[in-house]
Design a protein around this motif. Structure first.
Motif, PDB file in Angstrom:
ATOM      1  N   ALA A 379       6.016 -48.179   0.801  1.00  0.00           N
ATOM      2  CA  ALA A 379       5.327 -48.105  -0.491  1.00  0.00           C
ATOM      3  C   ALA A 379       6.196 -48.710  -1.599  1.00  0.00           C
ATOM      4  O   ALA A 379       5.684 -49.416  -2.482  1.00  0.00           O
ATOM      5  CB  ALA A 379       4.995 -46.655  -0.810  1.00  0.00           C
ATOM      6  N   ALA A 380       7.495 -48.449  -1.551  1.00  0.00           N
ATOM      7  CA  ALA A 380       8.397 -48.990  -2.565  1.00  0.00           C
ATOM      8  C   ALA A 380       8.452 -50.510  -2.491  1.00  0.00           C
ATOM      9  O   ALA A 380       8.462 -51.194  -3.524  1.00  0.00           O
ATOM     10  CB  ALA A 380       9.794 -48.402  -2.376  1.00  0.00           C
ATOM     11  N   ARG A 381       8.454 -51.045  -1.277  1.00  0.00           N
ATOM     12  CA  ARG A 381       8.481 -52.504  -1.126  1.00  0.00           C
ATOM     13  C   ARG A 381       7.189 -53.133  -1.634  1.00  0.00           C
ATOM     14  O   ARG A 381       7.195 -54.205  -2.236  1.00  0.00           O
ATOM     15  CB  ARG A 381       8.692 -52.864   0.346  1.00  0.00           C
ATOM     16  CG  ARG A 381       8.987 -54.341   0.587  1.00  0.00           C
ATOM     17  CD  ARG A 381       9.231 -54.614   2.060  1.00  0.00           C
ATOM     18  NE  ARG A 381       9.835 -55.920   2.247  1.00  0.00           N
ATOM     19  CZ  ARG A 381       9.168 -57.070   2.267  1.00  0.00           C
ATOM     20  NH1 ARG A 381       7.864 -57.044   2.112  1.00  0.00           N
ATOM     21  NH2 ARG A 381       9.783 -58.217   2.435  1.00  0.00           N
ATOM     22  N   THR A 382       6.080 -52.447  -1.410  1.00  0.00           N
ATOM     23  CA  THR A 382       4.799 -52.958  -1.896  1.00  0.00           C
ATOM     24  C   THR A 382       4.773 -53.039  -3.414  1.00  0.00           C
ATOM     25  O   THR A 382       4.266 -54.009  -3.994  1.00  0.00           O
ATOM     26  CB  THR A 382       3.655 -52.051  -1.400  1.00  0.00           C
ATOM     27  OG1 THR A 382       3.644 -52.050   0.034  1.00  0.00           O
ATOM     28  CG2 THR A 382       2.315 -52.541  -1.907  1.00  0.00           C
ATOM     29  N   ARG A 383       5.311 -52.031  -4.068  1.00  0.00           N
ATOM     30  CA  ARG A 383       5.337 -52.038  -5.540  1.00  0.00           C
ATOM     31  C   ARG A 383       6.325 -53.065  -6.083  1.00  0.00           C
ATOM     32  O   ARG A 383       6.105 -53.655  -7.145  1.00  0.00           O
ATOM     33  CB  ARG A 383       5.712 -50.648  -6.059  1.00  0.00           C
ATOM     34  CG  ARG A 383       4.607 -49.614  -5.895  1.00  0.00           C
ATOM     35  CD  ARG A 383       4.882 -48.383  -6.738  1.00  0.00           C
ATOM     36  NE  ARG A 383       6.142 -47.754  -6.356  1.00  0.00           N
ATOM     37  CZ  ARG A 383       6.243 -46.772  -5.461  1.00  0.00           C
ATOM     38  NH1 ARG A 383       5.160 -46.344  -4.839  1.00  0.00           N
ATOM     39  NH2 ARG A 383       7.415 -46.244  -5.179  1.00  0.00           N
ATOM     40  N   ARG A 384       7.408 -53.280  -5.349  1.00  0.00           N
ATOM     41  CA  ARG A 384       8.479 -54.144  -5.848  1.00  0.00           C
ATOM     42  C   ARG A 384       8.201 -55.623  -5.621  1.00  0.00           C
ATOM     43  O   ARG A 384       8.592 -56.475  -6.425  1.00  0.00           O
ATOM     44  CB  ARG A 384       9.789 -53.745  -5.159  1.00  0.00           C
ATOM     45  CG  ARG A 384      11.031 -54.433  -5.724  1.00  0.00           C
ATOM     46  CD  ARG A 384      12.304 -53.912  -5.083  1.00  0.00           C
ATOM     47  NE  ARG A 384      12.424 -54.262  -3.675  1.00  0.00           N
ATOM     48  CZ  ARG A 384      12.256 -53.448  -2.654  1.00  0.00           C
ATOM     49  NH1 ARG A 384      11.921 -52.179  -2.875  1.00  0.00           N
ATOM     50  NH2 ARG A 384      12.379 -53.848  -1.402  1.00  0.00           N
ATOM     51  N   LEU A 385       7.533 -55.947  -4.517  1.00  0.00           N
ATOM     52  CA  LEU A 385       7.342 -57.343  -4.138  1.00  0.00           C
ATOM     53  C   LEU A 385       5.858 -57.680  -4.084  1.00  0.00           C
ATOM     54  O   LEU A 385       5.030 -56.831  -3.753  1.00  0.00           O
ATOM     55  CB  LEU A 385       7.981 -57.618  -2.772  1.00  0.00           C
ATOM     56  CG  LEU A 385       9.494 -57.386  -2.668  1.00  0.00           C
ATOM     57  CD1 LEU A 385       9.939 -57.558  -1.228  1.00  0.00           C
ATOM     58  CD2 LEU A 385      10.249 -58.332  -3.590  1.00  0.00           C
ATOM     59  N   PRO A 386       5.493 -58.919  -4.375  1.00  0.00           N
ATOM     60  CA  PRO A 386       4.086 -59.325  -4.269  1.00  0.00           C
ATOM     61  C   PRO A 386       3.646 -59.358  -2.808  1.00  0.00           C
ATOM     62  O   PRO A 386       4.472 -59.488  -1.901  1.00  0.00           O
ATOM     63  CB  PRO A 386       4.084 -60.730  -4.887  1.00  0.00           C
ATOM     64  CG  PRO A 386       5.479 -61.226  -4.706  1.00  0.00           C
ATOM     65  CD  PRO A 386       6.371 -60.029  -4.846  1.00  0.00           C
ATOM     66  N   ALA A 387       2.369 -59.244  -2.603  1.00  0.00           N
ATOM     67  CA  ALA A 387       1.824 -59.299  -1.246  1.00  0.00           C
ATOM     68  C   ALA A 387       2.146 -60.657  -0.624  1.00  0.00           C
ATOM     69  O   ALA A 387       1.946 -61.700  -1.246  1.00  0.00           O
ATOM     70  CB  ALA A 387       0.322 -59.059  -1.271  1.00  0.00           C
ATOM     71  N   GLU A 388       2.645 -60.641   0.598  1.00  0.00           N
ATOM     72  CA  GLU A 388       3.012 -61.883   1.271  1.00  0.00           C
ATOM     73  C   GLU A 388       1.959 -62.258   2.308  1.00  0.00           C
ATOM     74  O   GLU A 388       1.385 -61.396   2.965  1.00  0.00           O
ATOM     75  CB  GLU A 388       4.380 -61.735   1.944  1.00  0.00           C
ATOM     76  CG  GLU A 388       4.441 -60.610   2.967  1.00  0.00           C
ATOM     77  CD  GLU A 388       5.820 -60.457   3.556  1.00  0.00           C
ATOM     78  OE1 GLU A 388       6.452 -61.473   3.876  1.00  0.00           O
ATOM     79  OE2 GLU A 388       6.278 -59.301   3.672  1.00  0.00           O
ATOM     80  N   PRO A 389       1.709 -63.552   2.461  1.00  0.00           N
ATOM     81  CA  PRO A 389       0.753 -63.970   3.485  1.00  0.00           C
ATOM     82  C   PRO A 389       1.404 -63.896   4.863  1.00  0.00           C
ATOM     83  O   PRO A 389       2.633 -63.875   4.985  1.00  0.00           O
ATOM     84  CB  PRO A 389       0.459 -65.432   3.102  1.00  0.00           C
ATOM     85  CG  PRO A 389       1.725 -65.877   2.420  1.00  0.00           C
ATOM     86  CD  PRO A 389       2.246 -64.689   1.683  1.00  0.00           C
ATOM     87  N   PRO A 390       0.618 -63.844   5.907  1.00  0.00           N
ATOM     88  CA  PRO A 390       1.189 -63.826   7.261  1.00  0.00           C
ATOM     89  C   PRO A 390       2.006 -65.088   7.523  1.00  0.00           C
ATOM     90  O   PRO A 390       1.665 -66.180   7.058  1.00  0.00           O
ATOM     91  CB  PRO A 390      -0.036 -63.766   8.177  1.00  0.00           C
ATOM     92  CG  PRO A 390      -1.127 -63.254   7.326  1.00  0.00           C
ATOM     93  CD  PRO A 390      -0.850 -63.747   5.939  1.00  0.00           C
ATOM     94  N   SER A 391       3.084 -64.933   8.255  1.00  0.00           N
ATOM     95  CA  SER A 391       3.923 -66.065   8.649  1.00  0.00           C
ATOM     96  C   SER A 391       4.364 -65.859  10.088  1.00  0.00           C
ATOM     97  O   SER A 391       5.515 -65.516  10.371  1.00  0.00           O
ATOM     98  CB  SER A 391       5.144 -66.163   7.722  1.00  0.00           C
ATOM     99  OG  SER A 391       5.974 -67.247   8.112  1.00  0.00           O
ATOM    100  N   PRO A 392       3.436 -65.995  11.039  1.00  0.00           N
ATOM    101  CA  PRO A 392       3.733 -65.678  12.437  1.00  0.00           C
ATOM    102  C   PRO A 392       4.780 -66.613  13.037  1.00  0.00           C
ATOM    103  O   PRO A 392       4.996 -67.722  12.536  1.00  0.00           O
ATOM    104  CB  PRO A 392       2.370 -65.865  13.131  1.00  0.00           C
ATOM    105  CG  PRO A 392       1.618 -66.782  12.242  1.00  0.00           C
ATOM    106  CD  PRO A 392       2.078 -66.501  10.853  1.00  0.00           C
ATOM    107  N   PRO A 393       5.460 -66.173  14.104  1.00  0.00           N
ATOM    108  CA  PRO A 393       6.492 -67.019  14.736  1.00  0.00           C
ATOM    109  C   PRO A 393       5.896 -68.301  15.302  1.00  0.00           C
ATOM    110  O   PRO A 393       4.741 -68.341  15.709  1.00  0.00           O
ATOM    111  CB  PRO A 393       7.042 -66.126  15.837  1.00  0.00           C
ATOM    112  CG  PRO A 393       5.997 -65.088  16.079  1.00  0.00           C
ATOM    113  CD  PRO A 393       5.312 -64.881  14.772  1.00  0.00           C
ATOM    114  N   ARG A 394       6.724 -69.317  15.343  1.00  0.00           N
ATOM    115  CA  ARG A 394       6.275 -70.630  15.816  1.00  0.00           C
ATOM    116  C   ARG A 394       6.480 -70.755  17.328  1.00  0.00           C
ATOM    117  O   ARG A 394       7.300 -70.124  17.889  1.00  0.00           O
ATOM    118  CB  ARG A 394       7.030 -71.743  15.093  1.00  0.00           C
ATOM    119  CG  ARG A 394       6.801 -71.700  13.586  1.00  0.00           C
ATOM    120  CD  ARG A 394       7.522 -72.838  12.883  1.00  0.00           C
ATOM    121  NE  ARG A 394       7.313 -72.774  11.453  1.00  0.00           N
ATOM    122  CZ  ARG A 394       6.226 -73.195  10.821  1.00  0.00           C
ATOM    123  NH1 ARG A 394       5.262 -73.750  11.518  1.00  0.00           N
ATOM    124  NH2 ARG A 394       6.109 -73.098   9.521  1.00  0.00           N
TER     125      ARG A 394
END
Length: 394
Positions: A379-394
């Motif tokens: 929850a703290a990370r969600t408030r602190r950082l913007p929502a990130e898009p998925p970045s799946p492994p290559r």
């Protein structure tokens, strides 16, 4: 893409949402998970843990193969529904045979399991003729066929040999999936999306639904165990801790990665890798949930009693397994490992020696507090950082 000889049976793009037939199939796994936790409770030892893990690996293979089948075919078509009925009944029989799978029902368990898998895959290969997904079905059929010998041989041998052979059969298929299901004349599975998944949205939602079905096991065990005894303060506190633990598992699962799996599959340059990591992570998480259910029953029955070392292994080990699987799931979606989950899993392991003199309720409370810490960090990370898009492994 060609549609094959049974194009009318195929799932159309606008039918991405799971159907009632798939939820009906999942109902059999309510009994499966109950039987697995009962087996582990009655055989709470290293040997019992290995046996439970073998059985879990097998039923997870069955679930994922059936989900793949219904990802390709329209579950609303009467013929597909008719084909699914023997599979659902077989899953029910498999669940009924689970408690004595390493006893008198070994041959029943192995025979039913192989019949469902081999016949289901053979039908899929036939119906998918000319479709891109047929090659994937052929590869899986080959590897299930390869596992037939250890499954049948194990069913005819004593328990130690049975466990070793069945573990070889189930783990061998998981390893083959990671290697791309190398098959004579077909080679390894490529990166073509249709060979791995037809509908990313459907597959992601099926995993989410199945996770909820698995969470039903600690809920069921908690309610049944609490209801069979006196409604005392210590048992009430143990029940509250058990419910809080289950709620925290749900919260940690859905945080970001749990809600973005479909987008990750769509964005993945290598969809097979994401699919394999997703499967592995859910097997590990569900193994943790089965252990947690066993721990819940022990804690509610003996909240202030003497804690057996084997009890600590499920009360703390179950949440640790769940967090380990959830960290792998995070990597499948974001190509990174969540530090709070790793710290939480290590903290649960580190707590083990200190918990030996503590009553079961205290051990369960410590586990719940660690999970709560992970949820708070999320929850703290969600408030602190913007929502990130998925970045799946290559």
């Amino acid at each position: 893409m060609t549609t094959g000889r049974a194009g009318v049976l195929l799932r159309r793009p606008e039918q991405a949402r799971p159907a009632f037939l798939e939820l009906f199939f999942d109902l059999a796994f309510v009994l499966v998970f109950f039987q697995l936790s009962l087996h582990l409770l009655e055989q709470l030892s290293w040997a019992g843990a290995v046996q439970t893990l073998v059985l879990l690996f097998a039923v997870m293979h069955l679930w994922s193969a059936t989900t793949r089948f219904l990802d390709a075919f329209d579950p609303r078509h009467p013929l597909v529904q008719l084909l699914m009925m023997p599979i659902i009944f077989g899953a029910l029989v498999l669940a009924a045979a689970t408690p004595e799978a390493f006893g008198r029902n070994g041959l029943v368990f192995a025979g039913v399991y192989l019949t469902i898998r081999l016949v289901g895959l053979a039908i899929a290969v036939f119906l998918l003729h000319g479709h891109e997904a047929q090659a994937s079905a052929v590869r899986i059929l080959f590897w299930v066929g390869m596992s037939t010998v250890p499954w049948i041989a194990g069913a005819l041998l004593p328990v130690p040999a049975r466990a070793a052979l069945w573990m070889t059969a189930t783990v061998g298929e998981y390893v083959a999936l990671a290697l791309g299901l190398p098959t004579p004349r077909l080679g390894r599975q490529g990166k073509r999306r249709q060979e791995v998944v037809v509908s990313e949205e459907h597959t992601a939602e099926r995993y989410q639904q199945f996770f909820i079905i698995a969470l039903g096991e600690p809920i069921l065990v908690t309610g049944l165990t609490y209801g069979t005894g006196e409604f005392t303060a210590d048992r009430g506190a143990a029940t509250l801790v058990a419910f809080a633990t289950t709620a925290l598992l749900w919260r940690i699962y859905i945080h970001r990665a749990g809600a973005l799996l479909a987008d990750a599959m769509t964005a993945a340059p290598d969809p097979r890798r994401v699919a394999v990591l997703t499967m592995y992570s859910h097997v590990i998480m569900i193994a943790g949930i089965v252990a947690i259910a066993v721990g819940d029953e022990l804690v509610i029955q003996h909240p202030l009693g003497q804690t057996d070392p084997a009890w600590i292994s499920v009360i703390l080990g179950g949440p640790a397994l769940f967090l380990a699987g959830r960290a792998i799931f995070e990597y499948a979606v974001f190509r990174r490992v969540s530090l709070p989950r790793v710290i939480g899993a290590l903290a649960l392991v580190a707590l083990t020696p200190a918990m030996r003199p503590m009553p079961p309720l205290a051990v369960a409370t410590a586990a719940a507090l660690v999970l709560a810490g992970v949820a708070v960090a999320d929850a703290a990370r969600t408030r602190r950082l913007p929502a990130e898009p998925p970045s799946p492994p290559r």
